[in-house]
Design an enzyme around this catalytic site. Structure first.
Site, short mmCIF file in Angstrom:
data_model
loop_
_atom_site.label_atom_id
_atom_site.label_comp_id
_atom_site.label_asym_id
_atom_site.label_seq_id
_atom_site.Cartn_x
_atom_site.Cartn_y
_atom_site.Cartn_z
N CYS A 154 61.52 -66.44 -90.89
CA CYS A 154 60.07 -66.67 -91.00
C CYS A 154 59.37 -66.18 -89.74
O CYS A 154 59.37 -66.87 -88.70
CB CYS A 154 59.80 -68.16 -91.24
N CYS A 198 56.48 -68.40 -88.58
CA CYS A 198 56.92 -69.64 -87.93
C CYS A 198 57.42 -69.37 -86.51
O CYS A 198 57.12 -70.11 -85.59
CB CYS A 198 58.08 -70.29 -88.71
N ASP A 199 58.22 -68.33 -86.35
CA ASP A 199 58.99 -68.18 -85.11
C ASP A 199 58.60 -66.98 -84.26
O ASP A 199 59.09 -66.84 -83.14
CB ASP A 199 60.49 -68.08 -85.46
C1 LIG Z 1 64.28 -72.52 -90.00
C2 LIG Z 1 62.87 -72.70 -90.54
C3 LIG Z 1 61.83 -72.85 -89.67
C4 LIG Z 1 60.53 -73.03 -90.15
N1 LIG Z 1 59.54 -73.22 -89.26
C5 LIG Z 1 58.27 -73.46 -89.71
C6 LIG Z 1 57.21 -73.72 -88.80
O1 LIG Z 1 57.39 -73.71 -87.57
N2 LIG Z 1 55.98 -73.96 -89.33
C7 LIG Z 1 55.74 -73.96 -90.68
O2 LIG Z 1 54.60 -74.22 -91.09
N3 LIG Z 1 56.72 -73.69 -91.55
C8 LIG Z 1 57.98 -73.45 -91.11
N4 LIG Z 1 58.98 -73.17 -92.00
C9 LIG Z 1 58.65 -73.12 -93.43
C10 LIG Z 1 58.54 -74.55 -93.97
O3 LIG Z 1 59.70 -75.24 -93.65
C11 LIG Z 1 58.34 -74.52 -95.47
O4 LIG Z 1 57.19 -73.76 -95.79
C12 LIG Z 1 58.13 -75.94 -96.01
O5 LIG Z 1 59.21 -76.77 -95.63
C13 LIG Z 1 58.00 -75.94 -97.52
O6 LIG Z 1 57.86 -77.25 -97.93
P1 LIG Z 1 58.25 -77.72 -99.41
O7 LIG Z 1 57.93 -79.17 -99.44
O8 LIG Z 1 57.63 -76.84 -100.39
O9 LIG Z 1 59.80 -77.47 -99.57
P2 LIG Z 1 61.09 -77.74 -98.69
O10 LIG Z 1 60.77 -78.12 -97.29
O11 LIG Z 1 61.96 -76.58 -98.92
O12 LIG Z 1 61.74 -79.00 -99.39
C14 LIG Z 1 62.29 -78.90 -100.66
C15 LIG Z 1 62.87 -80.24 -101.01
O13 LIG Z 1 63.28 -80.20 -102.37
C16 LIG Z 1 64.54 -80.83 -102.47
N5 LIG Z 1 65.18 -80.33 -103.70
C17 LIG Z 1 65.53 -79.06 -104.04
N6 LIG Z 1 66.07 -79.03 -105.27
C18 LIG Z 1 66.05 -80.33 -105.71
C19 LIG Z 1 66.48 -80.97 -106.91
N7 LIG Z 1 67.02 -80.30 -107.92
N8 LIG Z 1 66.32 -82.30 -107.02
C20 LIG Z 1 65.75 -83.03 -106.02
N9 LIG Z 1 65.32 -82.47 -104.87
C21 LIG Z 1 65.48 -81.14 -104.73
C22 LIG Z 1 65.26 -80.51 -101.18
O14 LIG Z 1 66.29 -81.44 -100.93
C23 LIG Z 1 64.10 -80.64 -100.20
O15 LIG Z 1 63.96 -81.97 -99.82
C24 LIG Z 1 60.28 -73.01 -91.54
C25 LIG Z 1 61.35 -72.83 -92.43
C26 LIG Z 1 62.63 -72.68 -91.95
C27 LIG Z 1 63.77 -72.51 -92.91
#
Ligand SMILES: Cc1cc2nc3c(=O)[nH]c(=O)nc-3n(C[C@H](O)[C@H](O)[C@H](O)COP(=O)(O)OP(=O)(O)OC[C@H]3O[C@@H](n4cnc5c(N)ncnc54)[C@H](O)[C@@H]3O)c2cc1C
Length: 332
Positions: free
Chosen positions: A154, A157-158
Site C-alpha cells: 500500500c 499507507c507507507d
Molecule cells: C500492512 C498494511 C498496512 C496498512 N496501513 C494503512 C495505513 O497506514 N492507513 C490506512 O488508512 N490504511 C492502511 N492499510 C489498509 C487498511 O488496513 C484497510 O483499508 C482496512 O483495514 C480495510 O478495512 P475493512 O474493515 O474493510 O477490512 P479488513 O481490515 O481487511 O478486515 C476484514 C475483516 O473481515 C474478517 N473476515 C474475512 N472473512 C471473514 C468471514 N468469512 N467471516 C468472518 N469474518 C471474516 C477478517 O477476519 C477481518 O477481521 C494497511 C493495510 C495493510 C495490509
C-alpha cells in the site's frame, strides 16, 4: 498468522451440521475498521448487533506497526492498538463481538441465513458484510521476512516512510502505475518491475508513468529475492527469465511495494451478491446497499479504489445507517 495468504473459507466440501439457530436484527461480518464502525453505529441505534470477527480479529491493520494517517491520532498509533480502541468503543455501546467465521450464506429469503463455523445458523434481518480484501503477494519467502521492514502492499499507507529514498513497485497494471506515480512524488527513484515487455495499464496511466522522470521501468524482470541487514536494502531480479538471455540483476532499494492486485473476501456470499469480475461487491453508488435488500457491504470488500482505514470506517457508518433505515421502513 500468515498475513500473505487469503484465508480459505471456500471449502464447503465437508457437510455442515447445524447445531444451533439464533435470530438477530443486525449481523456484522468482519472486525476491521468497517465492521467495528458499523458495530458502534448499529449498537447506538439499538440494533443490538452481533459481530463475528473472522480469523483476523481487528483486520488488516493488526499486521502493521505505525498508522499515521488516521485522523484523531496526531502522534500516530500502532495498528493493533488502534483496532483494540475500535473494539472497545463498539463494546462500550453493547455490540456483541464474537470470534467466528461466516462459512455459508443463504440470501434467498428473509430473514437472511448465515452459517458460522459450519455449525451455527444465524438468522438476520440485516447483514453487513465487511470482510475486507487481501493483497496479493509474489509468494517469495523474503516478503514475509521483511514484512513491515521494507515490504508493503500500500503506497498510500507507507509511501511517506520512504520520502527521499529509492523504492520498487511490482506490477504493470493500473494499480502499479498509480502507486509508482504516487511514490515518484515522494521518493528519489522508483523502479517499476514489470514481467512483460508492455504495461497492462490504461493508455492514460502509461503516459503518466512515461512522463515521470524518476520512474524507471525494468521490462521483463521478475523479483526473486530481497536482501538487507535490518530491513530491505535491495532486490534480486531475474531479467528475461527462462530465455537464453536470462540474467541476474540486483537493485538497491529501501522499499518494495507490491501492486499486483487484491482478492476481495466475498466468495462465501457470491451465490447471491453481485460482484465485479475481480470479486468486489457491487453497491448502489453513494450507499452501502447490495443487490439483496437488507444486505449491505462496507470497507475494502466493496472498494477497489481507496482501500484505506478511514474510508472503510466511513462506509461502515453508512452501512449501519442504511441497515437502521431498512429496518424502520420494513417494520422489522
Ligand atoms: C500492512 C498494511 C498496512 C496498512 N496501513 C494503512 C495505513 O497506514 N492507513 C490506512 O488508512 N490504511 C492502511 N492499510 C489498509 C487498511 O488496513 C484497510 O483499508 C482496512 O483495514 C480495510 O478495512 P475493512 O474493515 O474493510 O477490512 P479488513 O481490515 O481487511 O478486515 C476484514 C475483516 O473481515 C474478517 N473476515 C474475512 N472473512 C471473514 C468471514 N468469512 N467471516 C468472518 N469474518 C471474516 C477478517 O477476519 C477481518 O477481521 C494497511 C493495510 C495493510 C495490509
Amino acid at each position: 498468522m500468515d498475513v500473505f495468504k487469503p484465508m480459505d473459507i471456500s471449502d464447503n466440501s465437508q457437510e455442515e451440521v447445524i447445531e444451533s439457530v439464533e435470530k438477530v436484527r443486525c449481523l456484522i461480518i468482519g472486525s476491521g475498521p468497517a465492521g467495528y464502525t458499523a458495530a458502534i453505529y448499529a449498537s447506538r441505534a439499538n440494533l443490538k448487533p452481533v459481530l463475528y470477527t473472522g480469523l483476523q480479529m481487528g483486520g488488516q491493520l493488526t499486521t502493521t506497526t505505525e498508522v499515521e494517517n488516521y485522523p484523531g491520532y496526531p502522534d500516530g498509533i500502532t495498528g493493533p492498538v488502534m483496532m483494540d480502541d475500535f473494539k472497545k468503543q463498539a463494546e462500550r455501546f453493547g455490540a456483541d463481538i464474537r470470534f467466528g467465521i461466516a462459512t455459508d450464506a443463504d440470501f434467498s429469503s428473509v430473514p437472511h441465513k448465515i452459517t458460522i463455523d459450519g455449525s451455527k445458523l444465524v438468522e438476520a434481518d440485516t447483514v453487513i458484510i465487511s470482510t475486507g480484501a487481501t493483497a496479493k503477494y509474489l509468494g517469495i519467502e523474503a516478503e514475509q521476512k521483511y514484512a513491515g521492514m521494507g515490504v508493503s502492499a500500500c503506497a498510500t499507507c507507507d509511501g511517506f516512510f520512504y520520502k527521499g529514498k529509492d523504492v520498487a513497485v511490482v506490477g504493470g497494471g493500473d494499480t502499479a502505475a498509480e502507486e509508482a506515480t504516487y511514490l515518484a512524488g515522494l521518493c528519489r527513484k522508483v523502479y517499476m518491475i514489470v514481467r512483460r515487455d508492455v504495461l497492462r495499464a490504461s493508455k492514460a496511466m502509461q503516459e503518466r508513468v512515461m512522463n515521470t522522470s524518476n520512474i524507471e521501468i525494468l521490462w521483463q524482470h521478475q523479483a526473486v529475492d530481497l536482501f538487507g541487514e535490518n530491513g530491505v536494502e535491495g532486490a534480486t531480479l531475474v531479467k528475461k527469465k527462462g530465455t537464453p538471455h536470462e540474467e541476474i540483476v540486483k537493485i538497491k532499494i529501501d522499499g518494495f511495494f507490491l501492486a499486483i492486485g487484491h482478492t476481495p473476501n466475498s466468495e462465501v456470499f457470491s451465490k447471491f451478491i453481485d460482484t465485479d469480475e475481480v470479486g468486489y461487491i457491487k453497491t448502489v453508488p453513494g450507499t452501502s446497499k447490495t443487490n439483496v435488500p437488507g444486505v449491505f457491504a462496507a470497507g475494502d470488500v466493496q472498494d477497489p479504489h481507496y482501500r484505506q482505514a478511514v474510508t472503510a470506517a466511513g462506509s461502515g457508518c453508512m452501512a449501519a445507517i442504511d441497515a437502521e433505515r431498512y429496518l424502520a421502513e420494513t417494520g422489522d
